[in-house]
Write a protein that holds these residues in place. Sequence first.
Motif, PDB file in Angstrom:
ATOM      1  N   THR A  44     -14.528   0.656  23.733  1.00 33.39           N
ATOM      2  CA  THR A  44     -13.980   0.029  22.468  1.00 33.39           C
ATOM      3  C   THR A  44     -15.015  -0.250  21.554  1.00 33.39           C
ATOM      4  O   THR A  44     -14.724  -0.528  20.216  1.00 33.39           O
ATOM      5  CB  THR A  44     -13.122  -1.106  22.811  1.00 33.39           C
ATOM      6  OG1 THR A  44     -14.039  -2.235  23.226  1.00 33.39           O
ATOM      7  CG2 THR A  44     -12.137  -1.232  23.637  1.00 33.39           C
ATOM      8  N   LYS A  45     -16.185  -0.368  22.008  1.00 36.83           N
ATOM      9  CA  LYS A  45     -17.495  -0.407  21.071  1.00 36.83           C
ATOM     10  C   LYS A  45     -18.486   1.006  21.076  1.00 36.83           C
ATOM     11  O   LYS A  45     -18.858   1.361  22.117  1.00 36.83           O
ATOM     12  CB  LYS A  45     -18.381  -1.645  21.600  1.00 36.83           C
ATOM     13  CG  LYS A  45     -17.445  -2.708  21.167  1.00 36.83           C
ATOM     14  CD  LYS A  45     -18.402  -4.233  21.501  1.00 36.83           C
ATOM     15  CE  LYS A  45     -17.742  -5.471  21.317  1.00 36.83           C
ATOM     16  NZ  LYS A  45     -17.017  -5.609  20.163  1.00 36.83           N
TER      17      LYS A  45
ATOM     18  N   HIS B  16     -22.109   1.915  20.012  1.00 36.01           N
ATOM     19  CA  HIS B  16     -23.554   1.480  19.719  1.00 36.01           C
ATOM     20  C   HIS B  16     -24.263   2.580  18.986  1.00 36.01           C
ATOM     21  O   HIS B  16     -24.217   3.676  19.836  1.00 36.01           O
ATOM     22  CB  HIS B  16     -24.281   0.990  20.899  1.00 36.01           C
ATOM     23  CG  HIS B  16     -23.424  -0.242  21.362  1.00 36.01           C
ATOM     24  ND1 HIS B  16     -23.906  -1.310  21.266  1.00 36.01           N
ATOM     25  CD2 HIS B  16     -22.218  -0.286  22.013  1.00 36.01           C
ATOM     26  CE1 HIS B  16     -23.255  -2.490  22.041  1.00 36.01           C
ATOM     27  NE2 HIS B  16     -22.252  -1.623  22.426  1.00 36.01           N
TER      28      HIS B  16
ATOM     29  N   ILE C 246     -23.474  -1.651  15.547  1.00 36.55           N
ATOM     30  CA  ILE C 246     -22.326  -1.710  16.567  1.00 36.55           C
ATOM     31  C   ILE C 246     -21.103  -1.678  15.976  1.00 36.55           C
ATOM     32  O   ILE C 246     -20.897  -2.323  14.880  1.00 36.55           O
ATOM     33  CB  ILE C 246     -22.501  -2.904  17.567  1.00 36.55           C
ATOM     34  CG1 ILE C 246     -23.736  -3.247  18.390  1.00 36.55           C
ATOM     35  CG2 ILE C 246     -21.192  -2.871  18.562  1.00 36.55           C
ATOM     36  CD1 ILE C 246     -23.873  -4.415  19.117  1.00 36.55           C
ATOM     37  N   TYR C 247     -20.151  -0.555  16.333  1.00 36.14           N
ATOM     38  CA  TYR C 247     -18.861  -0.803  15.576  1.00 36.14           C
ATOM     39  C   TYR C 247     -17.658  -0.844  16.590  1.00 36.14           C
ATOM     40  O   TYR C 247     -17.821  -0.571  17.845  1.00 36.14           O
ATOM     41  CB  TYR C 247     -18.432   0.752  15.180  1.00 36.14           C
ATOM     42  CG  TYR C 247     -19.596   0.953  14.014  1.00 36.14           C
ATOM     43  CD1 TYR C 247     -19.602   0.260  12.530  1.00 36.14           C
ATOM     44  CD2 TYR C 247     -20.729   2.204  14.152  1.00 36.14           C
ATOM     45  CE1 TYR C 247     -20.317   0.857  11.739  1.00 36.14           C
ATOM     46  CE2 TYR C 247     -21.164   2.469  13.153  1.00 36.14           C
ATOM     47  CZ  TYR C 247     -21.391   1.610  11.864  1.00 36.14           C
ATOM     48  OH  TYR C 247     -22.342   2.086  10.856  1.00 36.14           O
ATOM     49  N   ASN C 248     -16.532  -1.593  16.228  1.00 38.75           N
ATOM     50  CA  ASN C 248     -15.387  -1.815  16.762  1.00 38.75           C
ATOM     51  C   ASN C 248     -14.559  -0.524  16.603  1.00 38.75           C
ATOM     52  O   ASN C 248     -13.909  -0.450  15.420  1.00 38.75           O
ATOM     53  CB  ASN C 248     -14.810  -3.130  16.766  1.00 38.75           C
ATOM     54  CG  ASN C 248     -15.612  -4.273  17.108  1.00 38.75           C
ATOM     55  OD1 ASN C 248     -16.176  -4.241  18.009  1.00 38.75           O
ATOM     56  ND2 ASN C 248     -15.437  -5.271  16.215  1.00 38.75           N
TER      57      ASN C 248
ATOM     58  N   ASP D 119     -16.942  -2.886  11.332  1.00 32.97           N
ATOM     59  CA  ASP D 119     -18.416  -3.229  11.529  1.00 32.97           C
ATOM     60  C   ASP D 119     -18.146  -4.527  12.671  1.00 32.97           C
ATOM     61  O   ASP D 119     -17.409  -5.545  12.200  1.00 32.97           O
ATOM     62  CB  ASP D 119     -18.938  -3.611  10.486  1.00 32.97           C
ATOM     63  CG  ASP D 119     -20.475  -4.007  10.737  1.00 32.97           C
ATOM     64  OD1 ASP D 119     -20.901  -4.694  11.423  1.00 32.97           O
ATOM     65  OD2 ASP D 119     -21.395  -3.443   9.709  1.00 32.97           O
ATOM     66  N   ALA D 120     -18.862  -4.459  13.873  1.00 33.63           N
ATOM     67  CA  ALA D 120     -18.830  -5.413  14.630  1.00 33.63           C
ATOM     68  C   ALA D 120     -19.113  -6.737  14.226  1.00 33.63           C
ATOM     69  O   ALA D 120     -18.672  -7.727  14.657  1.00 33.63           O
ATOM     70  CB  ALA D 120     -19.233  -5.231  16.147  1.00 33.63           C
TER      71      ALA D 120
ATOM     72  N   THR E  11     -19.491   1.032  24.954  1.00 32.19           N
ATOM     73  CA  THR E  11     -19.637  -0.239  25.947  1.00 32.19           C
ATOM     74  C   THR E  11     -17.971  -0.703  25.748  1.00 32.19           C
ATOM     75  O   THR E  11     -17.216  -0.245  25.159  1.00 32.19           O
ATOM     76  CB  THR E  11     -20.375  -0.907  25.650  1.00 32.19           C
ATOM     77  OG1 THR E  11     -20.421  -1.626  24.495  1.00 32.19           O
ATOM     78  CG2 THR E  11     -21.806  -0.540  25.694  1.00 32.19           C
ATOM     79  N   ASP E  12     -17.865  -1.803  26.601  1.00 25.95           N
ATOM     80  CA  ASP E  12     -16.622  -2.707  26.728  1.00 25.95           C
ATOM     81  C   ASP E  12     -15.225  -1.887  26.682  1.00 25.95           C
ATOM     82  O   ASP E  12     -14.564  -1.971  25.990  1.00 25.95           O
ATOM     83  CB  ASP E  12     -16.686  -3.586  25.283  1.00 25.95           C
ATOM     84  CG  ASP E  12     -17.717  -4.658  25.095  1.00 25.95           C
ATOM     85  OD1 ASP E  12     -17.281  -5.645  24.864  1.00 25.95           O
ATOM     86  OD2 ASP E  12     -18.775  -4.216  25.300  1.00 25.95           O
TER      87      ASP E  12
ATOM     88  N   PHE F 214     -13.027   2.764  12.428  1.00 29.46           N
ATOM     89  CA  PHE F 214     -13.809   1.529  13.184  1.00 29.46           C
ATOM     90  C   PHE F 214     -14.039   0.454  12.071  1.00 29.46           C
ATOM     91  O   PHE F 214     -14.406   0.749  10.772  1.00 29.46           O
ATOM     92  CB  PHE F 214     -14.878   2.249  14.013  1.00 29.46           C
ATOM     93  CG  PHE F 214     -15.774   3.075  13.032  1.00 29.46           C
ATOM     94  CD1 PHE F 214     -16.712   2.476  12.003  1.00 29.46           C
ATOM     95  CD2 PHE F 214     -15.626   4.368  12.648  1.00 29.46           C
ATOM     96  CE1 PHE F 214     -17.655   3.351  11.145  1.00 29.46           C
ATOM     97  CE2 PHE F 214     -16.344   5.228  11.675  1.00 29.46           C
ATOM     98  CZ  PHE F 214     -17.420   4.533  11.048  1.00 29.46           C
TER      99      PHE F 214
END
Length: 319
Positions: A268-269, A271, A284-286, A302-303, A264-265, A300
């Motif tokens: 960039t993310k 899930h 969810i990871y960035n 951790d969001a 998503t995004d 990555f």
Amino acid sequence: MKLTNLVASILLVLLASCSKQETTLLKFDRSLAIVVNPAEGDGVPVSGATAATFLAAKTWVLFEQFNNYSSGTPSVVFKYNRSSNSTVANLQSRLNFTQSGTSSQTGTYTVKNAAGTTVVDQGTWSLTTTSGLHVVSMISTSIANLKHTFDLQVVDSYNLTVYDEVSNSYSVFYSSTNVPGNNSTSTTAAMLTAGGWKYKNYYENYLTVPCTLAYRENRISPVTALPASSSKFGFYYRFAADGTYTQITYTTTSVYTYGVWTLTDNNTKLHLQNTTVPSTPEVIYNIALLTDQTPRRFEFSDASNGNLYSEMINNSGIY
């Protein structure tokens, strides 16, 4: 003043230090001297002549450096593109070796600044082989009494690794043409689904100084205080094009868990939803870095906590 590693010595040059420099002995943490393989830590020994050729074939750029590496919990001095690096390692120097002739195990070296525009040290080098280890000696011709002697652990077409026994620090250099970066041409989904992934490094307090290296693959001394999720380091991760993923054990290659993944995004993310245990909360990871250049890496955070940061390496042979 004693130099404990090459990076520190170059910093002293830039600061125009006139203190006497003492010899530093750099030793590596494995008996296998040279490996030829894109994946760090795997491969076969090569001759001294081949090792010298690899050493001279590339410009080496500092990528990672850790202190207190073999005991306790290591701290991160420098990581490429990390915003919270220490002043010392921000130098990010470039190192070149030139052979005096084809297959020669002697020659000259130069150390330049990060931009590669200014020579900050230069001298001669030689490589000898003792008890299966390739030992490189570097003697400066521009700085009085400056000498380095170190054993090569890994040097190949992609990376050069150094363990400094005196300062208990560990450094990873990449060739300038293979420094992992956001210059890939494949789509995020295509890179994610190309082969399997395994953890290389895991950091805590990533956004602070000092940052803690909580896990590194093949590190001699086990980390004494792994996070509660430490079991994840014993698995390969494989993402399929149909939107599912699996965790696969290192030793038996059996599936431990599976689930679904989505991006998503603007990709960039990432899930992850565990469907083996549906009640497991979504993770969810960035995405900080995902590259299709060799060696391929996936980094990555951790969001929910940006201080938890992971690095994975790719191997298309992982199933």
